[in-house]
Design a protein around this motif. Structure first.
Motif: not given
Length: 625
Positions: A161, A410, A415, A419, A422, A470, A472-473, A477-479
């Motif tokens: 995280r 990543f 999630p 999320d 998404r 998931v 995440r970038d 932080g985007e999935v």
């Protein structure tokens, strides 16, 4: 639980006195200060000399300055003609530290405990399914072990995280400091009273060692003496198991730890059969080492070759590598502590092995970084000793460029409810090239599907054991990708295609039902009702395809399946088959169906085909490979 006796620290360091915690009086730096990365001044007597403890503080048979092992951070001699004596654990804290106070149990700690119990991707030896119950039973009776478990859980979260990195890392430091304080306050007589009392101490030492390895790997200091000092400090932590078990190995193997020892003993007996380490083995055999040094170094090399060989199975390979510092014989550790260049060359292979397992959460790109540092440090006359691992690293970087990008860009996690929408969006976008354009042929029907999937996924995420992860970038932080699976450990009551999905407005049910029937027949025909992980979806946002997020997610599912001793079954489109084959899957069957062609095609129909594939953990009985 027995009431613990302890001796009050009267000659401890000034920092521990200021923080009102017990000091173990280790010189020149106590464990509390070393763990929290603080200065460690001792009071000065009237004659100008530092106070010296008159007696060893109460501890369970562990000498913090022992040069061979122990939970303390005394590093022993590190100077030689080839390496300058580094400062003991130099001050390079990667995160701000917070004032320490004895932690009170709160909802944060409950969350950390839940994370330890439910996150199957948190792979290290004492977190796998077969050992987790043993660990928890002991932790519930020993507060010091419970605090260390919460600490390693927080450390894991600090990595997966990234938006909360500093918060969780601070939690990890505070909990670890308190765990060490509790442990060091126990009178040695408690451990001598019964061998069962040594069981939680053994687990504590092991988990503390893994935590220390994670912290060591997180540093990016290109000064090799400082790197070596940190590595030796980690070795002292991890090898504390030997002091805990000293004189009691046979007895301890008949306690609750028996399942762990049974597997661990097998690792000690492994001999590598590959060729990555042939060069270093030949050089070591001609180096003029004494008998003990030669045997110990060859054993260290054997264990590394087993990692390169991928034996005994994917998860055990990880365990062998991150337990390597505790498994190698003491004469080799002595060579590392004194900076012997022969041992440094072996470390280069260890760092190469770390690079090959960069997908493991505590490793990342540390192997590549550390290998470059040791190669740059060794003097020219030793360059031939590390040419082979450096060349292999270059080959790996060239052949695995996608996986390098994947590990760097990543972060894998469970999630949250936020999320769900998404995940639904990615599902529709990624599966359009499969059958969705036939099953839901209009924009309106796809929008209905997207809304349904958002609600369906949100319901899944309410279940803490649901099989969903998931990617995440790491920056935004985007999935970017998700994986869903069904297994005995992560049960799903209703399959997506067999549930309410077929009743959605606009769904062409005949194509949905045909697909479900063909898939079920193929699985029954080729795989039967064998218990397994069924990997139902690995979907990546088209904007992130080709960057390795799906591979990283699939690896995590394989690690969990191997920990449970189960195979993984999936149905793959033909275009994805090479990716799964690279991960160890093999085709066992296939099925196909005629579907309408896409708009613009001159043909009235086309053949849609999926390949049934299976992956087996190498250690599983009946593995046909």
């Amino acid at each position: 639980m027995l009431r613990r006796r302890h001796k009050k620290s009267r000659k401890g360091c000034l920092e521990c006195k200021r923080r009102h915690i017990k000091c173990d009086e280790t010189r020149p730096r106590c464990i509390n200060c070393a763990t929290a990365q603080r200065e460690c001044p001792y009071p000065v007597t009237s004659d100008g000399a530092e106070n010296t403890p008159l007696e060893t503080p109460a501890s369970p048979g562990i000498s913090p300055t022992d040069s061979g092992s122990g939970l303390g951070l005394g590093l022993g001699p590190l100077s030689s003609e080839h390496i300058a004596a580094p400062e003991i654990l130099p001050e390079v804290p990667p995160f701000p530290t917070a004032e320490y106070e004895s932690p009170k149990v709160d909802m944060i700690h409950m969350g950390l405990l839940n994370h330890f119990l439910t996150d199957g991707a948190m792979v290290y030896p004492l977190a796998v399914a077969r050992a987790r119950n043993i660990v928890m039973e002991q932790a519930l009776r020993e507060p010091y072990l419970m605090h260390q478990i919460l600490a390693i859980s927080a450390r894991h979260l600090s990595i997966i995280r990234p938006h909360s990195e500093t918060f969780y890392h601070t939690q990890a430091m505070q909990l670890q400091t308190h765990a060490l304080t509790l442990f060091n306050s126990i009178d040695i007589s408690y451990f001598e009273a019964s061998v069962d009392n040594r069981v939680p101490g053994f687990i504590f030492s092991a988990v503390l060692g893994f935590h220390g390895l994670c912290d060591m790997l997180s540093h990016r200091n290109e000064d090799f003496p400082s790197v070596l000092a940190r590595f030796v400090g980690y070795l002292h932590l991890h090898r504390g198991v030997y002091h805990i078990m000293e004189g009691h190995w046979e007895e301890i193997q008949e306690t609750d730890l028996k399942p762990i020892f049974d597997e661990g003993m097998f690792w000690f007996q492994m001999v590598g059969k590959g060729h990555e380490c042939d060069d270093i083995r030949e050089r070591i055999e001609l180096a003029g080492l004494n008998t003990d040094e030669l045997e110990a170094t060859c054993k260290a090399i054997d264990l590394l070759q087993c990692v390169f060989d991928g034996q005994p199975d994917p998860v055990s390979v990880i365990h062998v590598l991150i337990s390597w510092g505790a498994m190698v014989p003491k004469p080799f550790i002595d060579m590392v502590e004194t900076g012997r260049p022969e041992a440094m060359a072996v470390l280069a292979y260890y760092f190469l092995a770390l690079h090959r397992l960069q997908h493991v959460w505590m490793i990342g790109d540390a192997g590549q970084f550390l290998l470059r540092v040791v190669v740059d440090y060794l003097s020219p006359e030793w360059s031939a000793w590390v040419h082979r691992p450096y060349q292999l690293l270059m080959d790996y970087l060239e052949g695995d460029a996608i996986e390098i990008t994947m590990a760097r860009n990543f972060a894998i996690s469970r999630p949250t409810a936020a999320d769900a929408a998404r995940i639904a969006e990615i599902h529709v976008a990624a599966m359009d090239s499969n059958l969705l354009h036939v099953q839901f042929p209009t924009p309106e029907s796809l929008e209905v599907l997207r809304a349904f999937l958002g609600t369906y996924t949100a319901g899944q995420l309410d279940n803490l054991v649901s099989g969903v992860l998931v990617a995440r970038d790491a920056e935004t932080g985007e999935v970017a990708s998700f994986a869903k699976w069904d297994s005995p450990s992560h049960p799903e009551n209703v399959k997506l295609e067999s549930g309410d999905l077929q009743y959605l407005e606009g769904c062409r049910r005949e194509f949905l039902n045909s697909y479900v029937a063909l898939a079920e027949e193929a699985k029954a025909r080729s795989f039967g009702d064998q218990a397994c992980y069924c990997l139902s979806f690995v979907c990546t946002d088209p904007a992130n395809q080709g960057q390795g997020a799906g591979t990283l997610l699939t690896r995590r599912v394989l690690e969990m399946a191997a920990a449970d001793g189960l195979p993984v079954y999936l149905e793959s489109t033909e275009v994805a088959v090479p990716m799964y084959e690279k991960l160890g899957f093999r085709a066992i069957d296939a099925f196909e169906m005629e579907i309408p062609s896409r708009p613009g095609s001159t043909a009235p129909s086309e053949t849609y085909r999926e390949v049934c594939m299976v992956w087996y953990p190498a250690s599983q009985a009946g593995d046909p490979s």
